[in-house]
Structure formats: C-alpha cells, structure tokens
Design a protein around this motif. Structure first.
Motif, PDB file in Angstrom:
ATOM      1  N   ALA A 170       0.775  -1.100  -0.257  1.00 34.09           N
ATOM      2  CA  ALA A 170       0.073  -0.206   0.285  1.00 34.09           C
ATOM      3  C   ALA A 170       0.867   1.523   0.181  1.00 34.09           C
ATOM      4  CB  ALA A 170      -1.459  -0.170   1.216  1.00 34.09           C
ATOM      5  N   THR A 171       0.450   2.127  -0.438  1.00 37.42           N
ATOM      6  CA  THR A 171       1.387   3.830  -0.434  1.00 37.42           C
ATOM      7  C   THR A 171       0.527   4.584   0.345  1.00 37.42           C
ATOM      8  OG1 THR A 171      -0.028   4.179  -2.736  1.00 37.42           O
ATOM      9  CG2 THR A 171       1.876   3.173  -2.687  1.00 37.42           C
ATOM     10  N   VAL A 172       0.809   5.447   0.872  1.00 33.60           N
ATOM     11  CA  VAL A 172       0.436   6.728   1.544  1.00 33.60           C
ATOM     12  C   VAL A 172      -0.588   7.367   0.787  1.00 33.60           C
ATOM     13  CG1 VAL A 172       2.713   7.335   2.796  1.00 33.60           C
ATOM     14  CG2 VAL A 172       1.883   8.199   0.981  1.00 33.60           C
ATOM     15  N   ASP A 173      -0.816   7.348  -0.658  1.00 32.64           N
ATOM     16  CA  ASP A 173      -2.219   7.818  -1.101  1.00 32.64           C
ATOM     17  C   ASP A 173      -2.844   7.279  -1.839  1.00 32.64           C
ATOM     18  OD1 ASP A 173      -1.055   5.833  -3.369  1.00 32.64           O
ATOM     19  OD2 ASP A 173      -0.517   7.624  -5.059  1.00 32.64           O
ATOM     20  N   ASP A 174      -3.525   6.305  -0.263  1.00 30.32           N
ATOM     21  CA  ASP A 174      -4.572   5.045  -0.536  1.00 30.32           C
ATOM     22  C   ASP A 174      -4.779   3.932  -1.387  1.00 30.32           C
ATOM     23  OD1 ASP A 174      -6.554   5.102   1.427  1.00 30.32           O
ATOM     24  OD2 ASP A 174      -7.688   6.182   0.641  1.00 30.32           O
ATOM     25  N   CYS A 175      -3.633   3.879  -2.322  1.00 35.26           N
ATOM     26  CA  CYS A 175      -3.780   2.315  -3.126  1.00 35.26           C
ATOM     27  C   CYS A 175      -2.908   1.261  -3.177  1.00 35.26           C
ATOM     28  CB  CYS A 175      -2.171   2.784  -4.560  1.00 35.26           C
ATOM     29  SG  CYS A 175      -3.180   4.390  -5.508  1.00 35.26           S
ATOM     30  N   CYS A 176      -3.174   0.630  -2.957  1.00 33.31           N
ATOM     31  CA  CYS A 176      -3.832  -0.708  -2.287  1.00 33.31           C
ATOM     32  C   CYS A 176      -3.419  -2.086  -2.930  1.00 33.31           C
ATOM     33  CB  CYS A 176      -3.820  -1.136  -1.015  1.00 33.31           C
ATOM     34  SG  CYS A 176      -5.906  -0.969  -1.046  1.00 33.31           S
ATOM     35  N   GLY A 177      -2.902  -3.329  -3.157  1.00 30.65           N
ATOM     36  CA  GLY A 177      -3.234  -4.414  -3.301  1.00 30.65           C
ATOM     37  C   GLY A 177      -2.185  -5.631  -3.322  1.00 30.65           C
ATOM     38  N   VAL A 178      -2.407  -6.774  -3.930  1.00 26.18           N
ATOM     39  CA  VAL A 178      -2.429  -7.550  -3.656  1.00 26.18           C
ATOM     40  C   VAL A 178      -0.822  -8.089  -4.416  1.00 26.18           C
ATOM     41  CG1 VAL A 178      -2.060 -10.511  -2.910  1.00 26.18           C
ATOM     42  CG2 VAL A 178      -3.906  -8.823  -2.171  1.00 26.18           C
ATOM     43  N   ASP A 179       0.428  -8.719  -4.093  1.00 28.89           N
ATOM     44  CA  ASP A 179       1.238  -9.168  -5.203  1.00 28.89           C
ATOM     45  C   ASP A 179       1.148 -10.484  -5.738  1.00 28.89           C
ATOM     46  OD1 ASP A 179       3.714  -8.833  -6.747  1.00 28.89           O
ATOM     47  OD2 ASP A 179       4.910  -8.481  -5.110  1.00 28.89           O
ATOM     48  N   VAL A 180       0.524 -10.661  -7.179  1.00 25.90           N
ATOM     49  CA  VAL A 180      -0.025 -11.623  -7.257  1.00 25.90           C
ATOM     50  C   VAL A 180       0.679 -12.360  -8.039  1.00 25.90           C
ATOM     51  CG1 VAL A 180      -2.358 -11.615  -6.276  1.00 25.90           C
ATOM     52  CG2 VAL A 180      -1.498 -10.402  -9.092  1.00 25.90           C
ATOM     53  N   CYS A 181       2.285 -11.772  -8.503  1.00 32.44           N
ATOM     54  CA  CYS A 181       2.894 -11.979  -9.295  1.00 32.44           C
ATOM     55  C   CYS A 181       3.549 -13.576  -9.177  1.00 32.44           C
ATOM     56  CB  CYS A 181       4.077 -11.500  -9.137  1.00 32.44           C
ATOM     57  SG  CYS A 181       5.805 -11.876  -7.752  1.00 32.44           S
ATOM     58  N   GLY A 182       4.078 -14.528 -10.680  1.00 31.81           N
ATOM     59  CA  GLY A 182       4.104 -15.517 -11.012  1.00 31.81           C
ATOM     60  C   GLY A 182       4.864 -16.410  -9.733  1.00 31.81           C
ATOM     61  N   LYS A 183       4.857 -17.229  -9.806  1.00 31.89           N
ATOM     62  CA  LYS A 183       5.281 -18.286  -8.646  1.00 31.89           C
ATOM     63  C   LYS A 183       6.055 -19.957  -8.823  1.00 31.89           C
ATOM     64  CE  LYS A 183       1.754 -20.311  -5.917  1.00 31.89           C
ATOM     65  NZ  LYS A 183       0.774 -20.293  -4.656  1.00 31.89           N
ATOM     66  N   GLY A 184       7.092 -20.637  -8.235  1.00 31.64           N
ATOM     67  CA  GLY A 184       7.815 -21.211  -9.003  1.00 31.64           C
ATOM     68  C   GLY A 184       7.175 -22.361  -7.570  1.00 31.64           C
ATOM     69  N   LEU A 185       7.594 -24.008  -7.904  1.00 28.18           N
ATOM     70  CA  LEU A 185       7.700 -24.890  -6.668  1.00 28.18           C
ATOM     71  C   LEU A 185       7.646 -24.344  -5.475  1.00 28.18           C
ATOM     72  CD1 LEU A 185       7.667 -27.890  -9.038  1.00 28.18           C
ATOM     73  CD2 LEU A 185       5.323 -27.275  -7.797  1.00 28.18           C
ATOM     74  N   PRO A 186       7.564 -24.722  -4.348  1.00 28.48           N
ATOM     75  CA  PRO A 186       8.480 -24.535  -3.405  1.00 28.48           C
ATOM     76  C   PRO A 186       9.460 -25.781  -3.158  1.00 28.48           C
ATOM     77  CG  PRO A 186       5.948 -25.685  -2.683  1.00 28.48           C
ATOM     78  CD  PRO A 186       5.595 -25.669  -4.457  1.00 28.48           C
ATOM     79  N   LEU A 187      11.340 -24.786  -2.138  1.00 32.10           N
ATOM     80  CA  LEU A 187      12.094 -24.879  -2.373  1.00 32.10           C
ATOM     81  C   LEU A 187      12.355 -26.756  -1.807  1.00 32.10           C
ATOM     82  CD1 LEU A 187      13.070 -21.834  -0.695  1.00 32.10           C
ATOM     83  CD2 LEU A 187      13.289 -22.519  -3.033  1.00 32.10           C
ATOM     84  N   GLY A 188      12.964 -27.039  -2.757  1.00 29.04           N
ATOM     85  CA  GLY A 188      12.844 -28.980  -1.995  1.00 29.04           C
ATOM     86  C   GLY A 188      12.561 -30.068  -3.039  1.00 29.04           C
ATOM     87  N   ILE A 189      11.831 -29.674  -4.452  1.00 27.91           N
ATOM     88  CA  ILE A 189      11.068 -30.977  -4.492  1.00 27.91           C
ATOM     89  C   ILE A 189      11.049 -31.256  -5.773  1.00 27.91           C
ATOM     90  CG2 ILE A 189       8.718 -30.727  -5.927  1.00 27.91           C
ATOM     91  CD1 ILE A 189       7.664 -30.499  -2.998  1.00 27.91           C
ATOM     92  N   GLN A 190      11.798 -29.915  -6.550  1.00 33.06           N
ATOM     93  CA  GLN A 190      12.318 -30.736  -8.454  1.00 33.06           C
ATOM     94  C   GLN A 190      13.682 -29.230  -8.413  1.00 33.06           C
ATOM     95  OE1 GLN A 190       9.224 -30.953 -10.813  1.00 33.06           O
ATOM     96  NE2 GLN A 190      10.684 -29.333 -12.159  1.00 33.06           N
TER      97      GLN A 190
END
Length: 277
Positions: A170-190
């Motif tokens: 969120a920023t002080v000018d009232d903008c906000c959001g959820v960072d839904v960028c891409g993701k890989g597998l958990p660590l320790g899987i592949q």
C-alpha cells in the motif's frame, strides 16, 4: 487345590496400581512432548534474526507468533540482511511440518539464502540456487518462501516466490493491492526449478508486507478473507510505524483460529523516486 478368589480389597489395589502406572506413562509422554516443544521454541528463537536492517528513509519490522496449542512450533521464519552492493535481502517462509526437525531445516534455509544472495542480484536465481543446495542435502522436508531484494539507491524492489502466499502493499495515497506475481514450486521439491521475478520501483512512500499462511488462513477462515483483512490494515498503516503495523497484521491470526504459527515482515519506505534521483 481351590483357586484363590479375588477379594474387593485386592481388586481395588490392582485397579489403583494399574491407574498409577498409566498415569505415570501419560505424564512421561506429556513431559517428553513438552520438552520437544520447548526445544523447538528455543531453537527457533535462536535462529530468527535478533534485529532487522533499517536506513534513513526506510525501516523494517517483524513479528512471530507460535500456534496457540504450542504443538505447531518451528516452521515459520523471517530474515533481513544487508548485501555487499548496498542492497537489502528479505525472506519469509514456512517449512512443511513442525517441531524440532522443521526448526532445524528452517535454519538451513535461512543460511542457504544468505549464502546464495551474495552471488546473484536476481531473486529468482537466488531461490533456484537455494533450492538445488537444499535438495543436495537429501532432506525429506520442503518449504514455501518469498525472497525480496530491495535497493535503497534506486528504490527498486524485486521479489520471487517459491510456492508462498503473496505479499500485500500500500502507498500513502490510498493505493493498495496483493502482489500476485508468478511463483515456482516450494523449495526442496524439484531440481532446476525456475522462479519468476516481479520488479517495481517504489515511487511513493508506503509499506510492503510479507507474511506466512498462518496469518491469513485457518480451519474455517478462507485465505481470501485473510488477505482482504491484511490489505485493509496495510492500507491504513502505510504511512505509520512499521513495528506497529507488524503488530496489527499478526493479530489477524486470531481471526483465523491461529492453528499454525505465523510470521509477518514489514518494509516501510519514506523515500520517493524524486528524492532518490
């Protein structure tokens, strides 16, 4: 020879003896479990950083809360450290399972991420190298994780996720959001896993908040509702004290039922692109 018949007194004595034995066994098991939990708590407290880095126009803060029943301790962590080129590294994550083994594995991940972060400026590459390093240790556990690289000179924030819950900003000018960028597998899987990187320049003062799923999800509390509540809090506290914001966000775990341990890490920045230029 006539069999000996049990008298009421002997039956009562046998019953009391059996109850005493079972009580002693139960107490021993309870003491053993308490000892394991106490060891996990102590181990985790030693592995979490005693302090987080801060600068003239940016500050960081964190909170950790064990599960209410005391049995699910040891899986979550957060970390923050300075890199040789002046940038900052921040990580947060959740190890599969709990207890002493999870706490020990958490410490290994923190060390691995610190080690590889000095070899690359790319958060995705850092996660890939940490993932391969952990797999080479032949451990059965895995972990979700977010790794963030913040450059105070350019105000660029780059992050990569290994199966972890998204960050909230969120920023002080009232903008906000959820960072839904891409993701890989958990660590320790592949081995050889690739982790996409999201980059942004922090052009306005505000807050960037990392958290674990214990904060926003519970047995009867959906993760979407938890993210919405955290977003409201970050939006309201984007211009305030990061320590206070971390304290408010960790309280969301009380709404979820707090069935898991929980961690929150806040990066609060006052600098703007014009100031840094």
């Amino acid at each position: 020879m006539t069999p000996r018949r049990a008298t009421p007194a002997s039956s009562a004595h046998d019953l009391l003896t059996t109850l005493g034995r079972l009580t002693a066994e139960a107490l021993n098991r309870a003491e053993l479990q308490k000892a394991r939990v106490d060891l996990a708590v102590a181990l985790q407290s030693q592995l979490l950083p005693p302090a987080l880095p801060s600068g003239p126009r940016w500050r960081s803060a964190a909170r950790y809360a064990p599960a209410r029943d005391g049995l699910d301790v040891g899986g979550d962590w957060y970390d923050g450290f300075r890199l040789p080129d002046g940038a900052l590294g921040f990580s947060i994550g959740d190890v599969q399972g709990h207890d002493v083994e999870a706490a020990a594995f958490m410490g290994q991940i923190r060390i691995a991420l610190r080690a590889v972060a000095v070899t690359t400026a790319d958060p995705g590459e850092a996660l890939s190298r940490a993932n391969d390093l952990l797999l080479s240790m032949d451990c059965d556990l895995f972990a979700t994780c977010t790794f963030v690289r913040f450059d105070p000179a350019t105000l660029e924030l780059a992050d990569a996720r290994a199966g972890h819950v998204p960050a909230v900003w969120a920023t002080v000018d009232d903008c906000c959001g959820v960072d839904v960028c891409g993701k890989g597998l958990p660590l320790g899987i592949q081995p050889g896993e690739v982790y996409p990187v999201s980059r942004r320049r922090l052009t306005k003062p505000g807050a960037y908040v990392l958290l674990t799923d214990g904060v926003i999800e519970g047995p009867s509390f959906p993760i979407e509702a938890g993210l919405q509540r955290v977003t409201e809090l970050v939006r309201a506290g984007a211009g305030g004290d990061p320590d206070q914001l971390a304290a408010e966000v960790i309280k969301v775990a009380d709404l979820t039922g707090h069935s898991d341990d929980a961690a929150v890490l806040v990066l609060r920045h006052d600098a703007t692109a014009d100031v840094a230029a």
